[in-house]
Motif scaffolding. Sequence first.
Motif, PDB file in Angstrom:
ATOM      1  N   VAL A 201       0.843  -1.207   0.000  1.00  0.00           N
ATOM      2  CA  VAL A 201       0.000   0.000   0.000  1.00  0.00           C
ATOM      3  C   VAL A 201       0.878   1.257   0.000  1.00  0.00           C
ATOM      4  N   SER A 202       0.581   2.168  -0.906  1.00  0.00           N
ATOM      5  CA  SER A 202       1.269   3.460  -0.975  1.00  0.00           C
ATOM      6  C   SER A 202       0.323   4.450  -1.635  1.00  0.00           C
ATOM      7  N   ALA A 203       0.726   5.712  -1.623  1.00  0.00           N
ATOM      8  CA  ALA A 203      -0.091   6.720  -2.309  1.00  0.00           C
ATOM      9  C   ALA A 203      -0.165   6.394  -3.797  1.00  0.00           C
ATOM     10  N   GLU A 204       0.943   5.960  -4.363  1.00  0.00           N
ATOM     11  CA  GLU A 204       0.972   5.645  -5.796  1.00  0.00           C
ATOM     12  C   GLU A 204      -0.018   4.526  -6.109  1.00  0.00           C
ATOM     13  N   TYR A 205      -0.011   3.513  -5.270  1.00  0.00           N
ATOM     14  CA  TYR A 205      -0.915   2.362  -5.436  1.00  0.00           C
ATOM     15  C   TYR A 205      -2.371   2.818  -5.400  1.00  0.00           C
ATOM     16  N   LEU A 206      -2.715   3.586  -4.367  1.00  0.00           N
ATOM     17  CA  LEU A 206      -4.114   3.982  -4.213  1.00  0.00           C
ATOM     18  C   LEU A 206      -4.529   5.011  -5.258  1.00  0.00           C
ATOM     19  N   GLN A 207      -3.620   5.907  -5.587  1.00  0.00           N
ATOM     20  CA  GLN A 207      -3.971   6.976  -6.530  1.00  0.00           C
ATOM     21  C   GLN A 207      -4.005   6.490  -7.982  1.00  0.00           C
ATOM     22  N   SER A 208      -3.499   5.298  -8.229  1.00  0.00           N
ATOM     23  CA  SER A 208      -3.564   4.774  -9.596  1.00  0.00           C
ATOM     24  C   SER A 208      -4.819   3.916  -9.799  1.00  0.00           C
TER      25      SER A 208
ATOM     26  N   SER B  41      -6.769  18.998  13.149  1.00  0.00           N
ATOM     27  CA  SER B  41      -7.483  18.429  11.987  1.00  0.00           C
ATOM     28  C   SER B  41      -6.908  17.064  11.612  1.00  0.00           C
ATOM     29  N   HIS B  42      -7.805  16.221  11.122  1.00  0.00           N
ATOM     30  CA  HIS B  42      -7.390  14.885  10.670  1.00  0.00           C
ATOM     31  C   HIS B  42      -6.890  14.930   9.227  1.00  0.00           C
ATOM     32  N   PHE B  43      -6.130  13.905   8.872  1.00  0.00           N
ATOM     33  CA  PHE B  43      -5.739  13.602   7.472  1.00  0.00           C
ATOM     34  C   PHE B  43      -4.863  14.662   6.811  1.00  0.00           C
ATOM     35  N   LEU B  44      -4.248  15.529   7.544  1.00  0.00           N
ATOM     36  CA  LEU B  44      -3.414  16.553   6.890  1.00  0.00           C
ATOM     37  C   LEU B  44      -2.284  15.875   6.114  1.00  0.00           C
ATOM     38  N   ALA B  45      -2.039  16.354   4.910  1.00  0.00           N
ATOM     39  CA  ALA B  45      -0.982  15.846   4.017  1.00  0.00           C
ATOM     40  C   ALA B  45      -1.222  14.400   3.581  1.00  0.00           C
ATOM     41  N   ALA B  46      -2.458  13.950   3.615  1.00  0.00           N
ATOM     42  CA  ALA B  46      -2.763  12.568   3.195  1.00  0.00           C
ATOM     43  C   ALA B  46      -2.425  12.362   1.723  1.00  0.00           C
ATOM     44  N   GLY B  47      -1.641  11.343   1.431  1.00  0.00           N
ATOM     45  CA  GLY B  47      -1.322  10.999   0.040  1.00  0.00           C
ATOM     46  C   GLY B  47      -0.490  12.042  -0.677  1.00  0.00           C
ATOM     47  N   LEU B  48       0.195  12.884   0.061  1.00  0.00           N
ATOM     48  CA  LEU B  48       0.986  13.962  -0.558  1.00  0.00           C
ATOM     49  C   LEU B  48       2.275  13.377  -1.136  1.00  0.00           C
ATOM     50  N   ARG B  49       2.522  13.647  -2.400  1.00  0.00           N
ATOM     51  CA  ARG B  49       3.713  13.103  -3.068  1.00  0.00           C
ATOM     52  C   ARG B  49       4.516  14.241  -3.690  1.00  0.00           C
ATOM     53  N   LYS B  50       5.197  14.992  -2.861  1.00  0.00           N
ATOM     54  CA  LYS B  50       5.979  16.136  -3.320  1.00  0.00           C
ATOM     55  C   LYS B  50       7.201  16.270  -2.439  1.00  0.00           C
ATOM     56  N   GLU B  51       8.249  16.849  -2.992  1.00  0.00           N
ATOM     57  CA  GLU B  51       9.415  17.176  -2.173  1.00  0.00           C
ATOM     58  C   GLU B  51       9.181  18.565  -1.599  1.00  0.00           C
ATOM     59  N   LEU B  52       8.738  18.667  -0.377  1.00  0.00           N
ATOM     60  CA  LEU B  52       8.621  19.988   0.248  1.00  0.00           C
ATOM     61  C   LEU B  52       8.774  19.870   1.760  1.00  0.00           C
ATOM     62  N   ASP B  53       9.107  21.001   2.359  1.00  0.00           N
ATOM     63  CA  ASP B  53       9.214  21.055   3.816  1.00  0.00           C
ATOM     64  C   ASP B  53       7.949  21.714   4.350  1.00  0.00           C
ATOM     65  N   LEU B  54       7.284  21.001   5.229  1.00  0.00           N
ATOM     66  CA  LEU B  54       5.994  21.460   5.724  1.00  0.00           C
ATOM     67  C   LEU B  54       6.082  21.620   7.243  1.00  0.00           C
ATOM     68  N   THR B  55       5.773  22.800   7.724  1.00  0.00           N
ATOM     69  CA  THR B  55       5.750  23.012   9.177  1.00  0.00           C
ATOM     70  C   THR B  55       4.308  23.242   9.604  1.00  0.00           C
ATOM     71  N   ILE B  56       3.874  22.500  10.599  1.00  0.00           N
ATOM     72  CA  ILE B  56       2.501  22.639  11.092  1.00  0.00           C
ATOM     73  C   ILE B  56       2.558  23.333  12.446  1.00  0.00           C
ATOM     74  N   LYS B  57       1.944  24.497  12.518  1.00  0.00           N
ATOM     75  CA  LYS B  57       2.068  25.349  13.705  1.00  0.00           C
ATOM     76  C   LYS B  57       0.983  25.014  14.734  1.00  0.00           C
ATOM     77  N   GLY B  58       1.060  23.847  15.287  1.00  0.00           N
ATOM     78  CA  GLY B  58       0.086  23.425  16.289  1.00  0.00           C
ATOM     79  C   GLY B  58      -0.102  21.917  16.218  1.00  0.00           C
ATOM     80  N   SER B  59      -1.159  21.437  16.865  1.00  0.00           N
ATOM     81  CA  SER B  59      -1.364  19.984  16.951  1.00  0.00           C
ATOM     82  C   SER B  59      -2.235  19.464  15.812  1.00  0.00           C
ATOM     83  N   THR B  60      -2.068  18.193  15.509  1.00  0.00           N
ATOM     84  CA  THR B  60      -2.815  17.569  14.412  1.00  0.00           C
ATOM     85  C   THR B  60      -3.669  16.416  14.942  1.00  0.00           C
ATOM     86  N   GLY B  61      -4.650  16.009  14.131  1.00  0.00           N
ATOM     87  CA  GLY B  61      -5.532  14.905  14.511  1.00  0.00           C
ATOM     88  C   GLY B  61      -5.040  13.575  13.981  1.00  0.00           C
TER      89      GLY B  61
END
Lengths: 472, 217
Positions: A201-208, B41-61
Amino acid sequence: MYEIDSKCISCGKCETTCPVDAITMVEPASAGDPEPKIDMNACTYCGACAKNCPVDAITIEKSTPSNTWPEDEIAEIAEKAETGSVRVRGTSARRELPDFDDLTVRNAQVSRPPIDHYREPCETKVNLGSRHAEKPLELEIPIYIGAMSFGALSKSAKEALARGAKEAGSAVDTGEGGMLPEEREISDKLVVQYASGRFGVSAEYLQSADAIELKIGQGAKAGQGGMLMGDKVSQEISEVRGTPENTDLISPARHMDIVGPEDLKMKIRQLREIVDWEVPIIVKFAAGRVEEDVKIAAKAGADAVLVDGMQGGTGAAPNPTLENAGIPTLAATSAAHAALVDIGLREEVDLIISGGITSGSDIAKALALGADAVSISTAALVALGCQVCGLCNTGRCPYGITTHIPELEENLDVQKRGHSVENLLDVFTEEAAMLAMLAGKTSLFSLERQDLRALTKEASEMAGVPLAGSSE
Amino acid sequence: MQKTNRESLDVKKLGSRGANDRLKSPELTAETVELTNPGSSHFLAAGLRKELDLTIKGSTGYYLGTCMDGPNITVEGNAGWYPGDNLTSGSIRIEGSAGDGAGQGLYGGKVVVTGNCGSRTGQLMKNGTVIVGGDSGFMTGLYAFGGRIIVLGDAGEKAGESVLGGTIYVQGAVASLGQGATIKETGTEELEQLNNLVREQKLEPADSFKKIIPADR
């Protein structure tokens, strides 16, 4: 009965191709060439020896001398006593169970006219999962190839199934084992499975994916997790699954983060966020507490529920589970439909049925009982040459379907068998359409419960369909 | 190369779905992104496929960075259940504590929790690294197939329950071992390698680790 006649040339092919090592070539008591000796307790009557015998010297036929002590049970008791282990095997329940054959379709005559199957069209296209998904799963036919993993199946088998499904305008399901790149490449529509072991399971898997199947359970091993024996976990399979080679891969019986209805709701939302709400989420259950499970899944936000009946198949499961757990598909279909009606979500949530679907007439009857589509697995394997011998777990399938031994996998011609799968899907669709049209329907989806009558009291009660000869 | 391109997203205004849409959008070209007002909040950055630096200023779900592949996230607060679920690559650093199942199903990358973790840390892991600066609860490493979990504090009951692979290192006390797990010694060279990982996260290196592995390995 097992006979080896005088044509035997002592080539030993039966010994080398027997998947359970039941045959040994032994020197004869007097002079002569070695002769095959059969261990009848080990023999499963799969027919591999007869099929591979170059001179057709082997005749094999199963006989049952006693209903109380059939050969299978005697062999299983002996095996338990010898090994101290529960028998694990492939395919599905072998016991007699009520099924769709216990129903008949009421044909139209004067009260309503039949539609001419040979001259008029019948609607077969279906969109699954339009409740929340931006891109529902659009299929030309309401049948797709069910979840069977790369691992349980060979690469050739997966490719042949994907080819057949694509040509028939249908979809194929990855099963619990990650995605074989070739499967995605060949498939037009691909359902990816998300199961408790999270293999591959990965993002690639699910997103495809064109749809995601969240597997809670399967009919063949209701209440238990997936099982792939270490002997079948080759380097390629371990890479696709992200797990060590040659290790038994036994998935947990439940998702470790789903222990109640609220968790299921979170899981569905989680999957939606990963795929940007684009593709349908199908929640798959083993048919057990059908009404409760279907209601929970529908209320948790599923686009579709897939109910897998007791006759569902597998590559490996403990024999007691296969034979003694779950609800027959016939009963499960009606119960699932009724559950959706009961909570007022019948129009929103699609219902998919699987488990022991053996013909287009089964499909027509399932649709009449409320299913929107069916998924088939063992029948598709039969199109690949499967003899339903149940030796899938050994990894030595002589037909190249459930093996990763290159010499055995060569026995499966991907092009030819892919075409067979396409044929099967076409014929199943035609059979279903034939029954719909003789019942006076121009669409498969116009079939309804009133079009059916039960041939047995048991089927009548299970399916909620009147006995043949009775009125509503 | 210094990353200068920055963007700030207000989760309170966008909601988690809106924030995720923006993070995934091809139009977002910033290499450094700040999420403000996360409000657990729930699911933040779900399925994110990028090269980036992300700072979250507080707590997450729940399910922070689930199935993420590439980004490096820093949470200036706590995280709910299952942060880093099924992470493929990249990293999540939580500068606080996390709920149950941190690093669940990890395939690669790193999940670091500077504080404590709830139960089942790293369950179903296949690969990658989870580092816990404090204590880890019940059944750490449940059903793990691979990867490594480093706990600088104590581990709760049934550590390594039903592990099939991978290694759990615990500096402090292990309340009890799970079924199918055993404890071995950690060698000097291995200890140094682990402490290098710990130092990278600006955490206090360990004097020694108990090494929990499958009993049949």
